[in-house]
Design a protein around this motif. Sequence first.
Motif, PDB file in Angstrom:
ATOM      1  N   SER A 404      82.308  52.551 -50.486  1.00  0.00           N
ATOM      2  CA  SER A 404      82.396  53.732 -51.090  1.00  0.00           C
ATOM      3  C   SER A 404      82.526  54.863 -50.260  1.00  0.00           C
ATOM      4  O   SER A 404      83.626  55.833 -50.568  1.00  0.00           O
ATOM      5  CB  SER A 404      81.340  54.215 -51.998  1.00  0.00           C
ATOM      6  OG  SER A 404      79.838  54.004 -51.232  1.00  0.00           O
ATOM      7  N   ALA A 407      86.302  54.827 -49.569  1.00  0.00           N
ATOM      8  CA  ALA A 407      87.067  55.508 -50.816  1.00  0.00           C
ATOM      9  C   ALA A 407      86.872  57.193 -50.657  1.00  0.00           C
ATOM     10  O   ALA A 407      87.742  57.868 -50.970  1.00  0.00           O
ATOM     11  CB  ALA A 407      86.353  54.984 -51.922  1.00  0.00           C
ATOM     12  N   PHE A 408      85.688  57.538 -50.509  1.00  0.00           N
ATOM     13  CA  PHE A 408      85.552  59.065 -50.431  1.00  0.00           C
ATOM     14  C   PHE A 408      86.186  59.420 -49.332  1.00  0.00           C
ATOM     15  O   PHE A 408      86.901  60.481 -49.429  1.00  0.00           O
ATOM     16  CB  PHE A 408      84.199  59.467 -50.240  1.00  0.00           C
ATOM     17  CG  PHE A 408      83.263  59.454 -51.193  1.00  0.00           C
ATOM     18  CD1 PHE A 408      83.303  60.432 -52.034  1.00  0.00           C
ATOM     19  CD2 PHE A 408      82.046  58.689 -51.684  1.00  0.00           C
ATOM     20  CE1 PHE A 408      82.609  60.433 -53.525  1.00  0.00           C
ATOM     21  CE2 PHE A 408      81.242  58.719 -52.649  1.00  0.00           C
ATOM     22  CZ  PHE A 408      81.521  59.865 -53.505  1.00  0.00           C
ATOM     23  N   VAL A 411      90.056  59.387 -50.794  1.00  0.00           N
ATOM     24  CA  VAL A 411      90.276  60.657 -51.702  1.00  0.00           C
ATOM     25  C   VAL A 411      90.282  61.832 -51.232  1.00  0.00           C
ATOM     26  O   VAL A 411      90.993  62.711 -51.697  1.00  0.00           O
ATOM     27  CB  VAL A 411      89.473  60.207 -53.055  1.00  0.00           C
ATOM     28  CG1 VAL A 411      89.390  61.050 -53.863  1.00  0.00           C
ATOM     29  CG2 VAL A 411      89.834  58.808 -53.404  1.00  0.00           C
ATOM     30  N   TYR A 412      89.203  62.230 -50.635  1.00  0.00           N
ATOM     31  CA  TYR A 412      88.951  63.653 -50.344  1.00  0.00           C
ATOM     32  C   TYR A 412      89.803  64.049 -49.367  1.00  0.00           C
ATOM     33  O   TYR A 412      90.294  65.075 -49.357  1.00  0.00           O
ATOM     34  CB  TYR A 412      87.538  63.448 -49.484  1.00  0.00           C
ATOM     35  CG  TYR A 412      86.269  63.811 -50.704  1.00  0.00           C
ATOM     36  CD1 TYR A 412      86.459  63.594 -52.214  1.00  0.00           C
ATOM     37  CD2 TYR A 412      85.065  64.073 -50.167  1.00  0.00           C
ATOM     38  CE1 TYR A 412      85.716  63.736 -52.846  1.00  0.00           C
ATOM     39  CE2 TYR A 412      84.282  64.125 -51.210  1.00  0.00           C
ATOM     40  CZ  TYR A 412      84.282  64.098 -52.560  1.00  0.00           C
ATOM     41  OH  TYR A 412      83.525  64.277 -53.634  1.00  0.00           O
TER      42      TYR A 412
END
Lengths: 433, 341
Positions: A404, A407-408, A411-412
């Motif tokens: 995660s 992923a953060f 995406v961020y």
Amino acid sequence: MDVVMLSRLQFAVAVFFHFIFVPLTLGLSVLIAVMQTIYYRTGNETYKRMAKFWGKLFLINFTLGVVTGITLEFQFGTNWSRYSEYVGDIFGSLLAIEATLAFFLESTFLAVWVFGWERVSKKMHLFAIWAVAFASNLSGLWIILANGWMQNPVGYVIRNNRAELDNFFTVLSNPYAWGQFFHNLAASWMLAGFFVLGISAWHLLRRNEEDFFNRSFRLAAGFTLVLALLVAVQGHNHGNTVAKLQPAKLAAMESHWETQKSAPMYLLAVPNESAEGNAIQAFGIPGVLSLLAFNDPSAEVKGLKDFPKEDRPPVLLTFLNFRLMVGLGTLFPLLAGAAFLFRNRLQDKQWLLKALPWAIPLPYLAIMAGWAVAEIGRQPWIVYGMMRTTDAVSPVPASSVAVSLLAFGAVYTLLGVLDIYLLRKYARKGPAA
Amino acid sequence: MLETIWFVLWGLLWAVYFVLDGFDFGMGTLLPIAARNEADRRTIYNAAGPFWDGNEVWLITAGGVTFAAFPKAYAVMFSALYAPLLMLLFALIFRAVSFEFRNKIDSPGWRKVWDVFQFLGNFVPALLFGVAFANLFMGIPIDGNGVYHGNLLKLLNLYGLLGGVFFVLMFALHGALWMGIKSTGDLHDRAVGLARGIWPLLLCAAVAFLAATAVYTNLYVNYLKLPPLLVFPILAVASLLTTRFFIASNSVGMAWVCNAVFIVCVTFFGVFGMYPALLPSSMDPAFSVTIANGASSPLTLKIMLTVVVIFVPIVLAYQAWVYSVFTHKITDEDLEDEHAY
């Protein structure tokens, strides 16, 4: 890396990314509301265009603030479930009240403002933007009451193996929270001021829409100066609160190792944590640390060595972030002062118009550094003196958090780049579009 | 008693959330098949325009209230359902951004990308909520310390997937009807046509779900204990039937209201069936998080109840006003507005 470190990194990513967007929302909503009030009172169309132009930038910024805020609400449960279970009785209530009182008001009336130019009365439309400004700042208050409780837990009893609410009023009147709230509020509004000054200066340098941007500039100049001064004054006051309530954090902020009276402040210091001292310290001014911390040059300031090693925050990071914040905080009144002083003859001061756009990122940096001091300086506690960060983490596998976190990160980064690109594009385009 | 009131409020918040954000989910899910051209697509975006953000706050509030009133339920639920909740989060992030970014750059490719995210950002949450709630109804493998002993694939069991399909169809109908309310001409006709097409599928899914619930869950135990509660499943079926009636008579607004009642009743049916558990454990009923072992202190529950009793009606009042201001059909003029999506 273990699950605690991964979870801390993830929270750091989530909270710092969120806080790129929050301060502009808090301050720019107020400035737009002021612009629209002038339009309402005078009927001057320029102020309507101003509200719309700055409003467009506000909205591009706002959306990411909202969605990254939901991340934080999720994080407490997904990654800090032991914490949530232990303190939810108090902490959870503050978040729930924030949503009920502030988020609904903010999002609902923002929609009225965005879509209601032709659909509601002028008065109602003005009310809508003030409601947005009020609600976003109100949400700031509730979330800082929650954070302030982590910094200085009050009004609770330990019962049933958890912290339970004992006195709600004590939680609401937490001096740490209020000190932090006003410091943060002033900084956020100041940041919005520099944002307006910087973009206006960029256009004035190119002589685009001079009347429009002169008015924007003049509106923001006094506002920014007052707030830059307030940030510093309130920062000092809040420092006194930290000195009293979180002595270990204060010692780390100054890399102050030995407990002593008339503690000096070293203009130059390089902490060396493993040696429990400073590798270099020079230009000490006697009594200044005591004076700044306790308003008394002879007061005793507790040093880091007086805290057990396992209770000390990471010194280097706390220290560097504090210096960065204070250094920038000293620059802001000067810069805002120049903007205010020369607001009526800006074209004679090309250097100022050239400098101000570059100053836009600086308040962001200062606010991030300030939060780093507040949060890193609180370690090793998640709730100061009550619960350790290591005891707060969820019973989830480290691999889940690693995935995660990646992923953060991805995406961020993508959204951050796109958002800044769009802000820049629409800021440069100006009000004509 | 206080705990029971909070349990009911908890269910109510979820119900309101599903009714409101449900139509956003549905419109986003139907976007690829309902829209034929750019004007259609923009009409659909702007049909959700003034509402979706305020709707989403009901989720934040439902989450916040779970945290405040049932901290243990919040802690265990969010950490146990780690992967699906983060998927939900990312979907909601992309949905929000697709609204704001789509019309900011004048390029068909750029818009197409955000259309994909608008679809995923609505379809994925609809599916996940269905899967998650179905699994909650069944119970999830949590031990006495609130540690989850399952994985993502275990959630995708037959009953969970049926729940997901059911929720997607329920929200799709809701979205088709809202699209019908907000649009004119071809798009309106297509939206109503979609509603007509989705309805029998939803009926099948609802019947299958109700039947499977008897097999896979203990939800009906509460209903046998307290038969007046059966009013919720009965009302659900009745409102689903009247929804069809109003679609047939072209009263799209009334059909939407009936479907809203359906969504509320479905939510209540599930939540009240779980009572007193918020998070039933499939390993051992003693490990379930219930209102007895998961609630906050009476003082917190009282303070929060005061806050909710005062402010939620106020919120409902001003949101209702905003709905009344913006229920008009989307016109070309609306799409030309510089702030339009």
